[in-house]
Motif scaffolding. Sequence first.
Motif, PDB file in Angstrom:
ATOM      1  N   ILE A  86       0.201  -4.114  12.321  1.00  0.00           N
ATOM      2  CA  ILE A  86       1.577  -4.599  12.415  1.00  0.00           C
ATOM      3  C   ILE A  86       2.371  -3.744  13.397  1.00  0.00           C
ATOM      4  O   ILE A  86       2.173  -2.534  13.493  1.00  0.00           O
ATOM      5  CB  ILE A  86       2.264  -4.609  11.039  1.00  0.00           C
ATOM      6  CG1 ILE A  86       2.146  -3.240  10.353  1.00  0.00           C
ATOM      7  CG2 ILE A  86       1.663  -5.693  10.142  1.00  0.00           C
ATOM      8  CD1 ILE A  86       2.894  -3.157   9.031  1.00  0.00           C
ATOM      9  N   GLU A  87       3.267  -4.394  14.133  1.00  0.00           N
ATOM     10  CA  GLU A  87       4.091  -3.711  15.122  1.00  0.00           C
ATOM     11  C   GLU A  87       5.455  -3.316  14.574  1.00  0.00           C
ATOM     12  O   GLU A  87       6.122  -2.451  15.129  1.00  0.00           O
ATOM     13  CB  GLU A  87       4.298  -4.610  16.349  1.00  0.00           C
ATOM     14  CG  GLU A  87       3.024  -4.932  17.105  1.00  0.00           C
ATOM     15  CD  GLU A  87       3.283  -5.848  18.280  1.00  0.00           C
ATOM     16  OE1 GLU A  87       4.434  -6.330  18.417  1.00  0.00           O
ATOM     17  OE2 GLU A  87       2.347  -6.075  19.072  1.00  0.00           O
ATOM     18  N   GLN A  88       5.877  -3.973  13.501  1.00  0.00           N
ATOM     19  CA  GLN A  88       7.200  -3.734  12.953  1.00  0.00           C
ATOM     20  C   GLN A  88       7.154  -3.928  11.445  1.00  0.00           C
ATOM     21  O   GLN A  88       6.185  -4.493  10.923  1.00  0.00           O
ATOM     22  CB  GLN A  88       8.196  -4.713  13.569  1.00  0.00           C
ATOM     23  CG  GLN A  88       7.833  -6.173  13.362  1.00  0.00           C
ATOM     24  CD  GLN A  88       8.730  -7.110  14.151  1.00  0.00           C
ATOM     25  OE1 GLN A  88       9.684  -6.679  14.799  1.00  0.00           O
ATOM     26  NE2 GLN A  88       8.441  -8.398  14.100  1.00  0.00           N
ATOM     27  N   PRO A  89       8.156  -3.419  10.718  1.00  0.00           N
ATOM     28  CA  PRO A  89       8.183  -3.647   9.272  1.00  0.00           C
ATOM     29  C   PRO A  89       8.004  -5.129   8.956  1.00  0.00           C
ATOM     30  O   PRO A  89       8.681  -5.989   9.532  1.00  0.00           O
ATOM     31  CB  PRO A  89       9.567  -3.139   8.872  1.00  0.00           C
ATOM     32  CG  PRO A  89       9.887  -2.089   9.873  1.00  0.00           C
ATOM     33  CD  PRO A  89       9.308  -2.596  11.172  1.00  0.00           C
ATOM     34  N   THR A  90       7.084  -5.410   8.043  1.00  0.00           N
ATOM     35  CA  THR A  90       6.702  -6.789   7.756  1.00  0.00           C
ATOM     36  C   THR A  90       6.783  -7.045   6.258  1.00  0.00           C
ATOM     37  O   THR A  90       6.236  -6.282   5.453  1.00  0.00           O
ATOM     38  CB  THR A  90       5.273  -7.069   8.250  1.00  0.00           C
ATOM     39  OG1 THR A  90       5.189  -6.754   9.644  1.00  0.00           O
ATOM     40  CG2 THR A  90       4.889  -8.524   8.048  1.00  0.00           C
ATOM     41  N   PHE A  91       7.479  -8.118   5.893  1.00  0.00           N
ATOM     42  CA  PHE A  91       7.586  -8.507   4.490  1.00  0.00           C
ATOM     43  C   PHE A  91       6.383  -9.384   4.160  1.00  0.00           C
ATOM     44  O   PHE A  91       6.195 -10.447   4.766  1.00  0.00           O
ATOM     45  CB  PHE A  91       8.894  -9.259   4.254  1.00  0.00           C
ATOM     46  CG  PHE A  91       9.253  -9.417   2.808  1.00  0.00           C
ATOM     47  CD1 PHE A  91       9.375  -8.322   1.974  1.00  0.00           C
ATOM     48  CD2 PHE A  91       9.476 -10.676   2.261  1.00  0.00           C
ATOM     49  CE1 PHE A  91       9.720  -8.449   0.642  1.00  0.00           C
ATOM     50  CE2 PHE A  91       9.825 -10.830   0.929  1.00  0.00           C
ATOM     51  CZ  PHE A  91       9.950  -9.707   0.117  1.00  0.00           C
ATOM     52  N   LYS A  96      -0.328 -12.081   3.073  1.00  0.00           N
ATOM     53  CA  LYS A  96       0.253 -13.030   4.012  1.00  0.00           C
ATOM     54  C   LYS A  96       1.602 -12.534   4.541  1.00  0.00           C
ATOM     55  O   LYS A  96       2.381 -11.933   3.791  1.00  0.00           O
ATOM     56  CB  LYS A  96       0.464 -14.389   3.330  1.00  0.00           C
ATOM     57  CG  LYS A  96      -0.779 -15.033   2.770  1.00  0.00           C
ATOM     58  CD  LYS A  96      -0.430 -16.323   2.048  1.00  0.00           C
ATOM     59  CE  LYS A  96      -1.646 -17.004   1.437  1.00  0.00           C
ATOM     60  NZ  LYS A  96      -1.268 -18.219   0.683  1.00  0.00           N
ATOM     61  N   ASP A  97       1.851 -12.808   5.821  1.00  0.00           N
ATOM     62  CA  ASP A  97       3.182 -12.613   6.375  1.00  0.00           C
ATOM     63  C   ASP A  97       4.101 -13.635   5.709  1.00  0.00           C
ATOM     64  O   ASP A  97       3.884 -14.844   5.831  1.00  0.00           O
ATOM     65  CB  ASP A  97       3.149 -12.811   7.891  1.00  0.00           C
ATOM     66  CG  ASP A  97       4.477 -12.509   8.563  1.00  0.00           C
ATOM     67  OD1 ASP A  97       5.520 -12.971   8.036  1.00  0.00           O
ATOM     68  OD2 ASP A  97       4.482 -11.854   9.612  1.00  0.00           O
ATOM     69  N   ASP A  98       5.115 -13.160   4.988  1.00  0.00           N
ATOM     70  CA  ASP A  98       5.968 -14.086   4.244  1.00  0.00           C
ATOM     71  C   ASP A  98       6.722 -15.036   5.161  1.00  0.00           C
ATOM     72  O   ASP A  98       6.994 -16.183   4.785  1.00  0.00           O
ATOM     73  CB  ASP A  98       6.973 -13.293   3.393  1.00  0.00           C
ATOM     74  CG  ASP A  98       7.895 -14.195   2.600  1.00  0.00           C
ATOM     75  OD1 ASP A  98       7.397 -14.894   1.698  1.00  0.00           O
ATOM     76  OD2 ASP A  98       9.106 -14.225   2.904  1.00  0.00           O
ATOM     77  N   LEU A  99       7.060 -14.594   6.380  1.00  0.00           N
ATOM     78  CA  LEU A  99       7.845 -15.416   7.284  1.00  0.00           C
ATOM     79  C   LEU A  99       7.031 -16.549   7.903  1.00  0.00           C
ATOM     80  O   LEU A  99       7.475 -17.686   7.979  1.00  0.00           O
ATOM     81  CB  LEU A  99       8.449 -14.547   8.397  1.00  0.00           C
ATOM     82  CG  LEU A  99       9.383 -15.244   9.389  1.00  0.00           C
ATOM     83  CD1 LEU A  99      10.609 -15.784   8.650  1.00  0.00           C
ATOM     84  CD2 LEU A  99       9.795 -14.281  10.494  1.00  0.00           C
ATOM     85  N   THR A 100       5.798 -16.243   8.309  1.00  0.00           N
ATOM     86  CA  THR A 100       4.988 -17.221   9.038  1.00  0.00           C
ATOM     87  C   THR A 100       3.874 -17.835   8.204  1.00  0.00           C
ATOM     88  O   THR A 100       3.312 -18.870   8.581  1.00  0.00           O
ATOM     89  CB  THR A 100       4.353 -16.565  10.273  1.00  0.00           C
ATOM     90  OG1 THR A 100       3.403 -15.563   9.834  1.00  0.00           O
ATOM     91  CG2 THR A 100       5.410 -15.910  11.152  1.00  0.00           C
ATOM     92  N   GLY A 101       3.506 -17.182   7.087  1.00  0.00           N
ATOM     93  CA  GLY A 101       2.383 -17.651   6.283  1.00  0.00           C
ATOM     94  C   GLY A 101       1.030 -17.199   6.811  1.00  0.00           C
ATOM     95  O   GLY A 101      -0.005 -17.506   6.225  1.00  0.00           O
ATOM     96  N   GLU A 102       1.015 -16.446   7.919  1.00  0.00           N
ATOM     97  CA  GLU A 102      -0.242 -15.970   8.497  1.00  0.00           C
ATOM     98  C   GLU A 102      -0.945 -15.019   7.531  1.00  0.00           C
ATOM     99  O   GLU A 102      -0.322 -14.135   6.944  1.00  0.00           O
ATOM    100  CB  GLU A 102       0.029 -15.243   9.808  1.00  0.00           C
ATOM    101  CG  GLU A 102      -1.223 -14.654  10.453  1.00  0.00           C
ATOM    102  CD  GLU A 102      -0.911 -13.762  11.647  1.00  0.00           C
ATOM    103  OE1 GLU A 102      -1.869 -13.203  12.221  1.00  0.00           O
ATOM    104  OE2 GLU A 102       0.287 -13.616  11.990  1.00  0.00           O
ATOM    105  N   VAL A 103      -2.268 -15.221   7.375  1.00  0.00           N
ATOM    106  CA  VAL A 103      -3.065 -14.322   6.548  1.00  0.00           C
ATOM    107  C   VAL A 103      -3.379 -13.073   7.357  1.00  0.00           C
ATOM    108  O   VAL A 103      -4.085 -13.131   8.365  1.00  0.00           O
ATOM    109  CB  VAL A 103      -4.362 -15.003   6.065  1.00  0.00           C
ATOM    110  CG1 VAL A 103      -5.223 -14.010   5.290  1.00  0.00           C
ATOM    111  CG2 VAL A 103      -4.046 -16.209   5.197  1.00  0.00           C
TER     112      VAL A 103
END
Length: 254
Positions: A101-106, A53-60
């Motif tokens: 992903i387009e950019q570093p993603t936590f 999951k994207d930690d910022l948005t919660g998107e799976v």
Amino acid sequence: MKRFDIYRLFLVLFLMLTSVCIQAQETNLMIRAKAKDAKFIGSSIGGAHILVKDDLTGEVLAEGITTGSTGNTDKIMKQNWKRNSTLSDNETAGFNAKLDIEQPTFVTVEAYAPINKKQATVLSSTQLWVIPGKHITGDGLVLEIPGFVVDIISPQTHERIASSNDIELLANVVMMCGCPVTEGGIWDANQYEVTAIVTSEEGIAKEIEMVQKDKPSTFSAEMKLEKGLYEILIYAYDPETGNTGLDKTNIIIN
């Protein structure tokens, strides 16, 4: 052409080139679930359910099941590991998450395992930065899954048993990867405490020690009970590692 127009032209070209550069890149993140004090969780026990999951948005961003073998027993359980040692091989269970992903993603990575054994399923999770195009392969990200899988075989749920009969307690106990528990084996039954707690409807409880002897992973004991309703809880505990697991059922004595 005016200087301002030339500037705008270069700005537009720069933005176009930049947009090309930051297009999403497929980035591989290998994820594995490994049973504490045992091997990898794979197809033989139904695998681990993985969520990224994207930690910022919660998107799976990715979801799947670890598939493959539990791994090489000698390498995992008998050899001394050195820094950067690889425990897996091409057959070892894992889930390769392909992230666009387009950019570093936590990201938050969750493993629910073993997914097909609901009374034993636990959640293990961690977080990390994923960088576009920077693959994480090999052993990849390994999540530890503590515990035992405990299945009560006998008595059966809601079974009616005469008070004059002996009651056979049977439980199957395996590691979270499905590896067998046997007397004197790699996963030594003598190291584990397997105990039944039998509780009456009045709340009176007694403990019965169970032993493994005739069949791998199967622990047994016998008892008698007076008429009434009872809950049976059987747990396994390893004092060396802290692994625990349990199962419950209910019976009727008439």
